[in-house]
Design a protein around this motif. Sequence first.
Motif, PDB file in Angstrom:
ATOM      1  N   THR A 165     -16.870   0.892 -62.030  1.00  0.00           N
ATOM      2  CA  THR A 165     -17.106   1.744 -60.871  1.00  0.00           C
ATOM      3  C   THR A 165     -18.170   2.799 -61.160  1.00  0.00           C
ATOM      4  N   VAL A 166     -18.256   3.242 -62.410  1.00  0.00           N
ATOM      5  CA  VAL A 166     -19.284   4.210 -62.798  1.00  0.00           C
ATOM      6  C   VAL A 166     -20.621   3.514 -62.962  1.00  0.00           C
ATOM      7  N   LEU A 167     -20.619   2.351 -63.590  1.00  0.00           N
ATOM      8  CA  LEU A 167     -21.863   1.603 -63.772  1.00  0.00           C
ATOM      9  C   LEU A 167     -22.482   1.200 -62.441  1.00  0.00           C
ATOM     10  N   LEU A 168     -21.631   0.919 -61.471  1.00  0.00           N
ATOM     11  CA  LEU A 168     -22.125   0.433 -60.180  1.00  0.00           C
ATOM     12  C   LEU A 168     -22.370   1.549 -59.188  1.00  0.00           C
ATOM     13  N   GLY A 169     -22.237   2.822 -59.622  1.00  0.00           N
ATOM     14  CA  GLY A 169     -22.622   3.914 -58.745  1.00  0.00           C
ATOM     15  C   GLY A 169     -21.478   4.679 -58.129  1.00  0.00           C
ATOM     16  N   GLN A 170     -20.390   4.915 -58.887  1.00  0.00           N
ATOM     17  CA  GLN A 170     -19.309   5.768 -58.406  1.00  0.00           C
ATOM     18  C   GLN A 170     -19.867   7.138 -58.031  1.00  0.00           C
ATOM     19  N   GLN A 171     -19.375   7.688 -56.927  1.00  0.00           N
ATOM     20  CA  GLN A 171     -19.829   9.007 -56.494  1.00  0.00           C
ATOM     21  C   GLN A 171     -19.566  10.023 -57.589  1.00  0.00           C
ATOM     22  N   SER A 172     -20.598  10.701 -58.009  1.00  0.00           N
ATOM     23  CA  SER A 172     -20.512  11.605 -59.140  1.00  0.00           C
ATOM     24  C   SER A 172     -19.637  12.814 -58.824  1.00  0.00           C
ATOM     25  N   GLY A 173     -18.658  13.062 -59.699  1.00  0.00           N
ATOM     26  CA  GLY A 173     -17.866  14.270 -59.606  1.00  0.00           C
ATOM     27  C   GLY A 173     -16.670  14.206 -58.677  1.00  0.00           C
ATOM     28  N   LYS A 174     -16.545  13.147 -57.856  1.00  0.00           N
ATOM     29  CA  LYS A 174     -15.424  13.010 -56.940  1.00  0.00           C
ATOM     30  C   LYS A 174     -14.592  11.805 -57.352  1.00  0.00           C
ATOM     31  N   VAL A 175     -13.294  12.012 -57.590  1.00  0.00           N
ATOM     32  CA  VAL A 175     -12.418  10.944 -58.068  1.00  0.00           C
ATOM     33  C   VAL A 175     -11.152  10.963 -57.245  1.00  0.00           C
ATOM     34  N   SER A 176     -10.736   9.798 -56.741  1.00  0.00           N
ATOM     35  CA  SER A 176      -9.473   9.705 -56.025  1.00  0.00           C
ATOM     36  C   SER A 176      -8.328   9.593 -57.010  1.00  0.00           C
ATOM     37  N   GLY A 177      -7.120   9.821 -56.518  1.00  0.00           N
ATOM     38  CA  GLY A 177      -5.964   9.835 -57.404  1.00  0.00           C
ATOM     39  C   GLY A 177      -5.634   8.494 -58.015  1.00  0.00           C
ATOM     40  N   THR A 178      -6.106   7.410 -57.417  1.00  0.00           N
ATOM     41  CA  THR A 178      -5.781   6.075 -57.929  1.00  0.00           C
ATOM     42  C   THR A 178      -6.820   5.528 -58.903  1.00  0.00           C
ATOM     43  N   GLN A 179      -7.913   6.210 -59.107  1.00  0.00           N
ATOM     44  CA  GLN A 179      -8.975   5.719 -59.980  1.00  0.00           C
ATOM     45  C   GLN A 179      -8.747   6.185 -61.414  1.00  0.00           C
ATOM     46  N   THR A 180      -7.729   5.586 -62.016  1.00  0.00           N
ATOM     47  CA  THR A 180      -7.380   5.993 -63.380  1.00  0.00           C
ATOM     48  C   THR A 180      -8.452   5.615 -64.381  1.00  0.00           C
ATOM     49  N   ASP A 181      -9.194   4.527 -64.127  1.00  0.00           N
ATOM     50  CA  ASP A 181     -10.246   4.133 -65.064  1.00  0.00           C
ATOM     51  C   ASP A 181     -11.356   5.182 -65.097  1.00  0.00           C
ATOM     52  N   VAL A 182     -11.698   5.750 -63.937  1.00  0.00           N
ATOM     53  CA  VAL A 182     -12.726   6.783 -63.891  1.00  0.00           C
ATOM     54  C   VAL A 182     -12.213   8.073 -64.532  1.00  0.00           C
ATOM     55  N   GLN A 183     -10.949   8.398 -64.295  1.00  0.00           N
ATOM     56  CA  GLN A 183     -10.365   9.577 -64.926  1.00  0.00           C
ATOM     57  C   GLN A 183     -10.356   9.433 -66.445  1.00  0.00           C
ATOM     58  N   ASN A 184     -10.036   8.230 -66.923  1.00  0.00           N
ATOM     59  CA  ASN A 184     -10.067   7.986 -68.370  1.00  0.00           C
ATOM     60  C   ASN A 184     -11.478   8.108 -68.926  1.00  0.00           C
ATOM     61  N   TYR A 185     -12.469   7.683 -68.136  1.00  0.00           N
ATOM     62  CA  TYR A 185     -13.853   7.811 -68.574  1.00  0.00           C
ATOM     63  C   TYR A 185     -14.248   9.268 -68.730  1.00  0.00           C
ATOM     64  N   TYR A 186     -13.892  10.101 -67.747  1.00  0.00           N
ATOM     65  CA  TYR A 186     -14.229  11.514 -67.844  1.00  0.00           C
ATOM     66  C   TYR A 186     -13.455  12.197 -68.971  1.00  0.00           C
ATOM     67  N   SER A 187     -12.247  11.713 -69.265  1.00  0.00           N
ATOM     68  CA  SER A 187     -11.522  12.232 -70.426  1.00  0.00           C
ATOM     69  C   SER A 187     -12.253  11.874 -71.711  1.00  0.00           C
TER      70      SER A 187
END
Length: 466
Positions: free
Chosen positions: A319-341
């Motif tokens: 989701t990040v590689l394909l252009g996830q909106q920067s800085g905004k994360v929904s509660g179900t996007q655990t993979d993006v949250q793990n990336y920011y961690s």
Amino acid sequence: MSKRTKKGVKPLQLDAMSAMYNGTPATYSNINPGYRTKVLDRGQIYELFHDNHIANLVVTKPAEDMTRNGWEFTSDNEDLDTIINKKLKDLNAQTVFAEFMRDRLLWGDGFIALGIIDKGSSDSSQPVGNTVVDVDYINCFDPRMADCIYVQQFPFNPDFGKESSIRVTAGETNSLPGTEFQSSTSVSRIYDSSRYMHISFNRPYNEDLGRSVYETIFEALKLADVTNWSAGQILRDLTFKTYKSPSVDTAVASSAGSNGVNKLMQLRSLMNMQFSTEALALIGNNDSVDKQGTQLSGVGDLISFMWDDISAATHIPKTVLLGQQSGKVSGTQTDVQNYYSYIKAQQETILRPYLERLIRLLIKSSNVGNTDPDSIDWQVTFNPLWQQDSLANAQTALAKSQALSGMVNSGALSAEEAHDAFLENDKSNATNKFTGDSQDFINEDVKKDYQNETKKHKNWFKNLFS
């Protein structure tokens, strides 16, 4: 994608991993890493970074995320806070450290030149003196300019593995007065380790330089390029038309003679022009025009596997590689949250030591902080990398309020305690330091604390639905 044209030769559509004289996949851009270990030279690394968008992304994205939202210097001296933060901005520290982190992954090493002005020796090969006047500039450069690094390699030395100095060789280009030409001269100097910063990636203990991340993820990049090439071939042949007519056989027979005109090629050109998207086909009773299509079943799974492979190799979610909106994360996007961690951990373990080293220099510089950095309480705080979207914030607030309501009903918490817990505020805040007439006797510190807490409460409700 490139084209190779020559008179009498049909142009070939090639991708970066195709051989020059045929359309078969070859090693990436004719890069042939070693068979036992994949070692890429600097020209090959630059070629990957310049030509392949995925290779470019996997080194620039983490570096940008580590520095995108910046940081803040705070201490027990507000005037010093303002001076240091302004100096960091004047030095363009955020951009320089982003390049520093990028070069670490790209080349295996990154360097920052510290433009330190001190009252000690003017010899760059000598350590910085105790009296630092200013840090005039910070510039990032890559290992292509570092032709020699002096490292203590004797294991029974207390400085084992530490580098003492570096030799930098680079060109200086100067405009000649009254002309439009330029002259270039090569300059080589030795700099003590106190005058620069050096960071490495995957550096073997017995070597002076690190290894590019491209050597580790080379197979994943190769797979991505093969996938792009294959998808391009499928799109080129996705649909095409077939024309059946006795006139085709007649054209073949008439073009067999040495003086005959190739009527078959003329017919083919005519059909290509006539049978376009909006064309009207005029055909005889024995003629037919059909459209042929390419089967696409399973292609999506193969492309998804390619992205999974890239994601696993780089620690960056799809989701990040394909252009996830920067800085905004929904509660179900655990993979993006793990990336920011993961990025947060990189900030603390990799970026922080170098940033704090620069700040210590600024604090002790007589023209900047003019203070002993060990005599004050100071810290560097990285700004949040992301925040939840408004829906996730509302759901979190609802769940928290329901839980606190249950605790109040059961007598576990008072209404005031639940209020403070909901606002993430403890019982010792400024609102509890005075009541009634005692407001007339509060000091300025308590009043300031109260104003700050009130502002935080208002911002909390504002951000809740932003």
